[in-house]
Design a protein around this motif. Structure first.
Motif, short mmCIF file in Angstrom:
data_model
loop_
_atom_site.label_atom_id
_atom_site.label_comp_id
_atom_site.label_asym_id
_atom_site.label_seq_id
_atom_site.Cartn_x
_atom_site.Cartn_y
_atom_site.Cartn_z
N VAL A 247 0.84 -1.19 0.00
CA VAL A 247 0.00 0.00 0.00
C VAL A 247 0.88 1.24 0.00
O VAL A 247 1.79 1.37 0.82
CB VAL A 247 -0.94 0.02 1.22
CG1 VAL A 247 -1.80 1.28 1.23
CG2 VAL A 247 -1.83 -1.22 1.23
N SER A 248 0.60 2.16 -0.93
CA SER A 248 1.37 3.40 -1.03
C SER A 248 0.44 4.59 -1.19
O SER A 248 -0.53 4.53 -1.95
CB SER A 248 2.31 3.35 -2.25
OG SER A 248 3.11 2.19 -2.26
N TYR B 41 -2.79 0.09 -4.24
CA TYR B 41 -2.68 -1.27 -3.69
C TYR B 41 -2.06 -2.15 -4.78
O TYR B 41 -2.62 -2.31 -5.86
CB TYR B 41 -4.05 -1.82 -3.32
CG TYR B 41 -4.82 -1.00 -2.31
CD1 TYR B 41 -4.83 -1.35 -0.96
CD2 TYR B 41 -5.56 0.11 -2.71
CE1 TYR B 41 -5.55 -0.60 -0.03
CE2 TYR B 41 -6.28 0.87 -1.80
CZ TYR B 41 -6.27 0.51 -0.46
OH TYR B 41 -6.99 1.25 0.45
N GLU B 42 -0.92 -2.74 -4.47
CA GLU B 42 -0.25 -3.63 -5.42
C GLU B 42 -0.32 -5.06 -4.89
O GLU B 42 -0.06 -5.31 -3.72
CB GLU B 42 1.20 -3.21 -5.61
CG GLU B 42 1.37 -1.82 -6.22
CD GLU B 42 2.82 -1.43 -6.33
OE1 GLU B 42 3.55 -2.07 -7.13
OE2 GLU B 42 3.25 -0.51 -5.61
N ASN C 129 -10.65 -2.95 -1.06
CA ASN C 129 -9.62 -2.71 -2.07
C ASN C 129 -8.41 -3.62 -1.90
O ASN C 129 -7.78 -4.03 -2.87
CB ASN C 129 -9.20 -1.24 -2.05
CG ASN C 129 -10.25 -0.34 -2.68
OD1 ASN C 129 -10.99 -0.76 -3.57
ND2 ASN C 129 -10.33 0.90 -2.22
N ARG C 130 -8.11 -3.96 -0.65
CA ARG C 130 -7.04 -4.93 -0.41
C ARG C 130 -7.44 -6.30 -0.96
O ARG C 130 -6.62 -7.01 -1.58
CB ARG C 130 -6.72 -5.03 1.08
CG ARG C 130 -6.03 -3.78 1.65
CD ARG C 130 -5.94 -3.83 3.18
NE ARG C 130 -5.46 -2.58 3.74
CZ ARG C 130 -4.19 -2.30 4.03
NH1 ARG C 130 -3.26 -3.22 3.81
NH2 ARG C 130 -3.85 -1.13 4.54
N MET C 131 -8.70 -6.68 -0.74
CA MET C 131 -9.21 -7.95 -1.28
C MET C 131 -9.15 -7.97 -2.80
O MET C 131 -8.74 -8.96 -3.41
CB MET C 131 -10.66 -8.17 -0.83
CG MET C 131 -10.85 -8.56 0.61
SD MET C 131 -12.62 -8.66 1.01
CE MET C 131 -13.20 -9.84 -0.21
N LEU C 132 -9.58 -6.87 -3.41
CA LEU C 132 -9.58 -6.79 -4.86
C LEU C 132 -8.16 -6.95 -5.42
O LEU C 132 -7.93 -7.69 -6.38
CB LEU C 132 -10.15 -5.45 -5.32
CG LEU C 132 -11.66 -5.26 -5.16
CD1 LEU C 132 -12.02 -3.78 -5.30
CD2 LEU C 132 -12.42 -6.09 -6.19
N VAL D 261 -4.86 -1.64 -7.66
CA VAL D 261 -6.07 -0.88 -7.33
C VAL D 261 -5.65 0.51 -6.88
O VAL D 261 -4.78 0.66 -6.02
CB VAL D 261 -6.88 -1.58 -6.22
CG1 VAL D 261 -8.11 -0.76 -5.85
CG2 VAL D 261 -7.28 -2.99 -6.66
N VAL D 262 -6.28 1.52 -7.46
CA VAL D 262 -5.99 2.90 -7.10
C VAL D 262 -7.25 3.56 -6.58
O VAL D 262 -8.24 3.70 -7.30
CB VAL D 262 -5.44 3.71 -8.31
CG1 VAL D 262 -5.23 5.16 -7.92
CG2 VAL D 262 -4.13 3.09 -8.80
#
Length: 357
Positions: free
Chosen positions: A26-27, A39-40, A75-78, A86-87
């Motif tokens: 996460v950045s 989210y990468e 978003n972490r799940m995605l 995910v942005v």
């Protein structure tokens, strides 16, 4: 009204921490000057391009953040399950700004997201990039999808759009769903109208005029029959949804409303604010869509009408309707507000993206 907003703030994750997903990086950075959280997915699978997904959070263009609570968890799940970058966009909110600034923030971030440089940096597949959002975020996602789809300068466009109970028009606050669910938490009818007034930069004293549809009277010179047809629920809704609570049988169109409201709502007929008003030539270019609607939600008919108009324009649409759903249920997934309907809605959404993105 303050009580409603307090409930909305709690719902939108001000107090809850996000769930931890091992391996997801996460950045917090900026895209074209707009704050975003990236989210990468976990490392691995080198040589394979990742999916990309841009998310706009809800909150009536006035509340919320994608960095906390269920938004962060989802978003972490995605990112993890879809192997997706995910942005989540932190567009500016009322009262600091109003339309078109939130839309322009989201559009700038989206164009940056789709740029060759960013796609290369995150190893994203240009043919598997989605735009998504809930409520006001669904409004922004639909508007951005329309703009990107019709922008001939964009070499890469969104592959799909996923809209979660989106707010799509501000002309008719007397649709069957607005009347049927006008007192249903968490989004009461007056609160949604207030959000629209704030977003359009209008005087909140106009609320009663909008509730009566005086702002869209026949006296409004720019609201043509063709434009009204784009949100005529008697033609666009399925038969069982065409419920009338006034006894008149059709849309509430006031003959002689006061001239003031129309003049004080300059963004009223702008499709960037109300994507349901876009012409068929615009809709025909839009990406295939997933539209989630809930029976107990004032915005139900906005989503259902948009699904029908996209289909009529030749766009493939998956319309996911929850008879036991209510506005905000997509965010009721984090303890102690983890509801079965929320978990089902998120799972169906994620599964659709898995198969269609």
């Amino acid at each position: 009204m303050e009580g409603f907003e307090g409930m909305m703030e709690g719902l939108l994750g001000f107090e809850s921490g996000g769930g931890v997903m091992p391996g997801v990086k996460v950045s917090d950075i900026t895209f074209a000057g707009v704050p975003v959280r990236v989210y990468e997915p976990p490392a691995g699978g080198e040589g394979h391009l990742r999916r990309g997904l841009m998310f706009f959070h809800g909150g009536g263009w006035a509340l919320g953040t994608g960095k906390k609570g269920s938004y962060d968890t989802t978003n972490r799940m995605l990112s993890d399950e879809l192997n997706a970058v995910v942005v989540s966009v932190e567009y500016r909110l009322y009262p600091e700004v109003h339309f078109p600034v939130p839309y322009l923030d989201c559009l700038a971030a989206a164009k940056h997201f789709l740029s060759p440089e960013v796609r290369a940096r995150y190893a994203m597949d240009p043919e598997r990039v989605a735009v998504t959002g809930d409520s006001a975020g669904g409004n922004l996602a639909a508007a951005v999808a329309q703009e990107i789809a019709t922008d001939e300068t964009m070499s890469v466009k969104f592959s799909v759009q996923a809209l979660i109970y989106p707010a799509l028009q501000a002309l008719d606050f007397n649709t069957p769903s607005y009347l049927q669910n006008q007192n249903i938490p968490v989004l009461h009818r007056p609160l949604m109208v207030r959000f629209w007034l704030q977003y359009l930069g209008a005087d909140l004293s106009l609320l009663a005029q909008l509730l009566a549809n005086n702002h869209s009277s026949l006296h409004h010179p720019s609201i043509t029959p063709e434009l009204r047809a784009r949100l005529d629920w008697t033609a666009l809704l399925p038969p069982k949804r065409r419920r009338d609570h006034r006894g008149g049988g059709g849309p509430l169109v006031v003959e002689k409303g006061p001239g003031g409201p129309a003049k004080e709502l300059p963004g009223l007929l702008d499709a960037r604010a109300s994507p349901l008003l876009a012409g068929p030539e615009v809709l025909a270019k839009c990406p295939r869509a997933y539209i989630l609607t809930c029976e107990h939600d004032v915005l139900r008919d906005d989503g259902l009408m948009y699904a029908r108009r996209l289909q009529d324009a030749g766009v493939a649409v998956t319309s996911e309707h929850y008879e036991d759903g209510f506005h905000g249920c997509f965010s009721f997934t984090v303890w102690p507000m983890d509801f079965d309907i929320g978990k089902r809605a998120v799972r169906a959404y994620l599964d659709w993206l898995q198969k269609n993105l």
